[in-house]
Design a protein around this motif. Structure first.
Motif, PDB file in Angstrom:
ATOM      1  N   ALA A   4       9.111  -8.977 -32.791  1.00 49.32           N
ATOM      2  CA  ALA A   4      10.510  -8.860 -32.398  1.00 49.32           C
ATOM      3  C   ALA A   4      10.909 -10.100 -31.611  1.00 49.32           C
ATOM      4  CB  ALA A   4      10.737  -7.607 -31.539  1.00 49.32           C
ATOM      5  N   LEU A  30       6.918 -22.842 -20.240  1.00 42.15           N
ATOM      6  CA  LEU A  30       5.584 -22.438 -20.677  1.00 42.15           C
ATOM      7  C   LEU A  30       4.800 -21.733 -19.577  1.00 42.15           C
ATOM      8  CD1 LEU A  30       4.114 -22.944 -23.460  1.00 42.15           C
ATOM      9  CD2 LEU A  30       2.787 -24.674 -22.252  1.00 42.15           C
ATOM     10  N   GLN A  39       7.760 -17.254 -23.149  1.00 49.31           N
ATOM     11  CA  GLN A  39       6.698 -16.975 -22.176  1.00 49.31           C
ATOM     12  C   GLN A  39       7.262 -16.741 -20.774  1.00 49.31           C
ATOM     13  OE1 GLN A  39       3.417 -19.730 -22.434  1.00 49.31           O
ATOM     14  NE2 GLN A  39       3.285 -19.544 -24.655  1.00 49.31           N
ATOM     15  N   TYR A  79      -3.183 -24.415 -24.924  1.00 52.44           N
ATOM     16  CA  TYR A  79      -3.599 -24.378 -26.305  1.00 52.44           C
ATOM     17  C   TYR A  79      -4.617 -25.479 -26.534  1.00 52.44           C
ATOM     18  CZ  TYR A  79       0.246 -21.203 -26.592  1.00 52.44           C
ATOM     19  OH  TYR A  79       1.061 -20.133 -26.369  1.00 52.44           O
TER      20      TYR A  79
HETATM   21  C1  PLP Z   1       5.107 -16.661 -28.790  1.00 52.18           C
HETATM   22  C2  PLP Z   1       5.878 -17.924 -28.798  1.00 52.18           C
HETATM   23  C3  PLP Z   1       6.802 -18.247 -29.805  1.00 52.18           C
HETATM   24  C4  PLP Z   1       6.904 -17.487 -31.081  1.00 52.18           C
HETATM   25  O1  PLP Z   1       7.132 -16.147 -30.995  1.00 52.18           O
HETATM   26  P1  PLP Z   1       6.700 -15.148 -32.182  1.00 52.18           P
HETATM   27  O2  PLP Z   1       7.352 -13.878 -31.789  1.00 52.18           O
HETATM   28  O3  PLP Z   1       5.211 -15.089 -32.209  1.00 52.18           O
HETATM   29  O4  PLP Z   1       7.251 -15.705 -33.461  1.00 52.18           O
HETATM   30  C5  PLP Z   1       7.588 -19.378 -29.647  1.00 52.18           C
HETATM   31  N1  PLP Z   1       7.446 -20.176 -28.579  1.00 52.18           N
HETATM   32  C6  PLP Z   1       6.550 -19.931 -27.604  1.00 52.18           C
HETATM   33  C7  PLP Z   1       6.451 -20.851 -26.439  1.00 52.18           C
HETATM   34  C8  PLP Z   1       5.724 -18.800 -27.690  1.00 52.18           C
HETATM   35  O5  PLP Z   1       4.822 -18.574 -26.735  1.00 52.18           O
END
Ligand code: PLP
Length: 373
Positions: free
Chosen positions: A194, A133, A160, A315
């Protein structure tokens, strides 16, 4: 209007010719679905990681979901992850028909507390889903040891952490497979939705290719096991190919922004006050988000609004406290660090094209707010 929420427009100004050329290349190729751009991006993205396979999918959520399914996760299985993550991590476990099991995170880096994982393993546990993260990797060696001991698979959520390193190894090369999102804000972002999964395991690769294509082996037009339509779009793939060549430059840009925050705010930090992100030894941080912590978070955010500065929180609601996951049975207080963090963290603007002028404005406003709390 607040100017500080992330926008791709500054980057687009810099890269417009290349992006439009990518779109034109695909439109003129005569192949709009699973054509040469998807194949090329898959190869180049796998090669960036020194892995054998990359499989493009439609978004990061489905990268996690198909990644789990390709590892054999399904109904009746449990997957251990964290509640301090983007909700899609957990949505993907649910989408694969499995049950998410949460462990708490560490105070130091807000990442999975590996010391708590052993106690969460049951006979139904099938996989670990560590989330790298904010832009740095989880402490991986203990997870590998537990996975080997208990016969578990590991899928990394790298949504991330493109290009982040852990003891020299890239995020995405540590587990059995790794899921990436290229949501526009991400360290490597597309111009729309994507995602991709990388692995060096031939069977996982074959499973993924079938799962994203209705469950068919493409040439035979026969469904082996019902799958999904989760293909990576050819236009996004071509844009990602171009941007992958600049990934290391994007990361350097983010690290430069982080250094400026550190230089400008470092003197204000201390226990019970402002805390800046700390990089865990062995990690190279790519700063997808620049998450800071302060017990008076809500007041700070409110005051910054009067400067025209709107900040994000990544978050504000831990996943286990969301009504949509109440059936999992977690009570408030069950993940104390996660729950405390959700009340104290906020994110400063962070993207490679962030101008020094804007950054200085945020720094000055934050210094003023903190001095008059
Ligand atoms: C952005 C994100 C996702 C999901 O990705 P999407 O392309 O928005 O579906 C999953 N896990 C984490 C930790 C994210 O930050």
């Amino acid at each position: 209007m607040s100017t500080y929420v992330w926008s791709y427009l500054a980057e687009y100004e810099n890269e417009r010719e290349d992006i439009l050329d990518a779109v034109d290349t695909v439109f003129r190729s005569g192949q709009l679905i699973l054509g040469p751009s998807v194949a090329g991006f898959e190869e180049e993205f796998a090669a960036y990681h020194g892995l054998r396979h990359g499989v493009g999918v439609d978004n990061g959520t489905n990268a996690v979901k198909l990644g789990l399914e390709a590892l054999g996760v399904g109904p009746g299985d449990e997957v251990i992850t964290v509640s301090n993550t983007a909700a899609p991590t957990v949505i993907a476990i649910d989408g694969a028909g499995a049950k998410p099991v949460f462990v708490d995170v560490r105070e130091e880096d807000f990442l999975i507390d590996t010391a708590q994982v052993a106690a969460a393993i049951t006979p139904r546990t099938k996989a670990l889903l560590p989330v790298h993260l904010y832009g740095q990797c989880v402490d991986f060696a203990p997870l590998r040891a537990l996975a080997d001991e208990h016969g578990l698979k590991i899928l990394e959520d790298c949504a991330q952490s493109h290009g982040a390193r852990h003891h020299g190894r890239l995020a995405g090369t540590l587990g059995d497979a790794a899921a990436f999102s290229f949501y526009p804000t991400k360290v490597l972002g597309a111009y729309g939705d994507a995602g991709a999964v990388v692995t060096s395991d031939d069977e996982i690769d074959q499973n993924l290719r079938r799962l994203r294509y209705y469950g068919m082996e493409k040439v035979y037009y026969v469904v082996q096991t019902p799958g999904h339509n989760s293909r990576l779009d050819e236009v996004q793939a071509e844009i990602l190919r171009r941007k992958l060549r600049r990934l290391d430059a994007y990361i350097a840009g983010r690290q430069a922004v982080a250094r400026r925050y550190e230089e400008a705010l470092g003197d204000l930090t201390g226990p019970g006050g402002l805390l800046l992100p700390s990089t865990t030894p062995g990690n190279e941080h790519v700063y997808y988000v620049y998450v800071v912590r302060h017990p008076e978070r809500d007041r700070i955010i409110e005051r910054l609004r009067s400067y025209g500065i709107a900040l994000n929180i990544s978050y504000p609601w831990p996943v286990h406290t969301m009504t949509g996951f109440s059936h999992l049975g977690y009570q408030a207080g069950s993940l104390p660090v996660t729950e405390r963090l959700a009340k104290e963290i906020f994110s400063l603007p962070m993207y490679p094209a962030l101008s020094e002028e804007l950054q200085d404005k945020v720094i000055a406003a934050l210094r003023e707010v903190l001095s008059t709390l």
